[in-house]
Write a protein that holds these residues in place. Sequence first.
Motif, short mmCIF file in Angstrom:
data_model
loop_
_atom_site.label_atom_id
_atom_site.label_comp_id
_atom_site.label_asym_id
_atom_site.label_seq_id
_atom_site.Cartn_x
_atom_site.Cartn_y
_atom_site.Cartn_z
N ALA A 203 0.83 -1.20 0.00
CA ALA A 203 0.00 0.00 0.00
C ALA A 203 0.87 1.25 0.00
CB ALA A 203 -0.93 0.01 1.21
N SER A 204 0.28 2.35 -0.47
CA SER A 204 0.96 3.63 -0.53
C SER A 204 0.18 4.64 0.29
CB SER A 204 1.08 4.11 -1.98
OG SER A 204 1.52 5.45 -2.03
N SER A 205 0.90 5.65 0.77
CA SER A 205 0.24 6.70 1.55
C SER A 205 -0.42 7.74 0.66
CB SER A 205 1.27 7.39 2.45
OG SER A 205 2.34 7.91 1.69
N GLY A 206 -0.25 7.62 -0.66
CA GLY A 206 -0.87 8.57 -1.57
C GLY A 206 -0.18 8.54 -2.91
N ALA A 207 -0.60 9.43 -3.81
CA ALA A 207 -0.07 9.41 -5.17
C ALA A 207 1.44 9.56 -5.21
CB ALA A 207 -0.73 10.53 -5.98
N ALA A 208 2.00 10.39 -4.33
CA ALA A 208 3.44 10.61 -4.32
C ALA A 208 4.12 9.89 -3.16
CB ALA A 208 3.74 12.11 -4.26
N GLY A 209 3.36 9.10 -2.40
CA GLY A 209 3.91 8.46 -1.23
C GLY A 209 4.70 7.20 -1.55
N SER A 210 5.53 6.77 -0.61
CA SER A 210 6.29 5.53 -0.78
C SER A 210 5.36 4.34 -0.55
CB SER A 210 7.46 5.49 0.19
OG SER A 210 6.99 5.55 1.53
N TRP A 211 5.75 3.19 -1.11
CA TRP A 211 4.95 1.98 -0.98
C TRP A 211 5.51 1.09 0.11
CZ3 TRP A 211 0.56 0.57 -3.91
CH2 TRP A 211 0.18 1.52 -4.85
N SER A 212 4.63 0.46 0.85
CA SER A 212 5.05 -0.40 1.96
C SER A 212 5.74 -1.65 1.45
CB SER A 212 3.84 -0.79 2.80
OG SER A 212 2.91 -1.53 2.02
N THR A 213 6.58 -2.23 2.28
CA THR A 213 7.22 -3.50 1.96
C THR A 213 6.14 -4.55 1.75
OG1 THR A 213 9.14 -2.92 3.29
CG2 THR A 213 8.82 -5.26 2.79
N PRO A 214 6.21 -5.32 0.65
CA PRO A 214 5.18 -6.33 0.41
C PRO A 214 5.02 -7.28 1.59
CG PRO A 214 6.53 -6.05 -1.54
CD PRO A 214 7.19 -5.25 -0.45
N ALA A 215 3.78 -7.53 1.94
CA ALA A 215 3.47 -8.40 3.07
C ALA A 215 2.72 -9.62 2.56
CB ALA A 215 2.61 -7.66 4.09
N ASN A 216 3.07 -10.78 3.11
CA ASN A 216 2.40 -12.01 2.75
C ASN A 216 1.20 -12.22 3.67
OD1 ASN A 216 2.37 -14.37 1.03
ND2 ASN A 216 2.86 -15.57 2.85
N ILE A 217 0.07 -12.60 3.10
CA ILE A 217 -1.13 -12.89 3.89
C ILE A 217 -1.07 -14.35 4.32
CG2 ILE A 217 -3.64 -12.84 3.93
CD1 ILE A 217 -2.23 -10.11 3.61
N PRO A 218 -0.99 -14.64 5.63
CA PRO A 218 -0.68 -16.00 6.07
C PRO A 218 -1.86 -16.97 6.11
CG PRO A 218 -0.89 -14.57 7.96
CD PRO A 218 -1.04 -13.69 6.75
N ASN A 219 -3.05 -16.55 5.69
CA ASN A 219 -4.20 -17.43 5.80
C ASN A 219 -4.19 -18.58 4.80
OD1 ASN A 219 -4.78 -14.63 6.63
ND2 ASN A 219 -6.69 -15.51 7.35
N PHE A 220 -3.33 -18.52 3.81
CA PHE A 220 -3.38 -19.48 2.72
C PHE A 220 -2.31 -20.56 2.87
CE2 PHE A 220 -5.59 -15.82 1.31
CZ PHE A 220 -6.65 -16.33 0.60
N MET A 221 -2.68 -21.79 2.52
CA MET A 221 -1.78 -22.92 2.62
C MET A 221 -0.65 -22.80 1.61
SD MET A 221 -4.73 -25.84 2.65
CE MET A 221 -5.36 -25.15 1.12
N THR A 222 0.51 -23.30 1.96
CA THR A 222 1.62 -23.30 1.01
C THR A 222 1.39 -24.30 -0.11
OG1 THR A 222 2.80 -24.93 2.37
CG2 THR A 222 3.29 -22.60 2.77
N THR A 223 0.42 -25.21 0.05
CA THR A 223 0.11 -26.17 -1.01
C THR A 223 -0.89 -25.63 -2.00
OG1 THR A 223 -1.59 -27.16 0.41
CG2 THR A 223 0.60 -28.17 0.43
#
Length: 276
Positions: A203-223
């Motif tokens: 996510a970004s704080s706005g049009a000129a904002g920096s983007w957050s480090t990608p985060a993995n959503i842990p609800n999903f199985m690795t399989t």
Amino acid sequence: DILCVSDTAGYAGGGSKVYLSKDGGATWTPIAESPGGAPLLALSFVDGGRGWAAGGRGAQDACAQPGCKSTILFTPDKGESWTVQDSSVTTRVTDIHMLTDKEGFAVTEKSGAVDGDVIVTLDGTTWKKAARPLAGFSGTAVRATATHVFVASANKLFRSANPPGAWTEVDSTPSGTIPILDIAARTPTEIWWVAGGQVRTSASSGAAGSWSTPANIPNFMTTAENRRILFLASAPLIGWILSRNASSGTSEVFRTVNGGGSGAGAWTPSLVAASS
């Protein structure tokens, strides 16, 4: 590809044809066929009437199109008529996203020694090549917002300001996963993508904002093999992920009503279909 434009109307691309359903998907009627039998792999509609279908060249990607160009078809009238647009590329289009009826983006896959491309239209008709994010680019997915464009190549995700210029690598999913197969914009400042057993977001704080480090959503199985992700434009807290359980072979649809996230119950199974 399949795309719903209302609760009753939808379009699908299969083989060399575009199909229309007017009864919520109960029945489908072919409404267009690509020149030379070119495979159609991607659809994008900006409203219920104006749409684009894209894919490869004719005769299963043999040189059947004038100048050997890959196919982009356009309809202004809900599929009643179609015209061929000049894609400007020879490698097959794997994904297309029209942000408006004028502004759109598409990616193509690498074919042999020929790299894939990012192509852009600013008038809804003329397509031109943009800079590639890297040598050996092979596009699998594209999504745009008013301020940024995101493209995937194999297991890498790239971001550029809109219109595309210099590209920044956003993410590289772990080796061994299947490529990034889909990208979704939940809001203009929040992007999601799926690859293998991973569902990731930034996510970004706005049009000129920096983007957050990608985060993995842990609800999903690795399989899992997550294939598609979609958020409802009119209610972006609601979204779905189409996944295949590699262990059981079942296809599953996960649903969120709170914008996803990492909390318990953020994504819950809404459909499980046994393998055939």
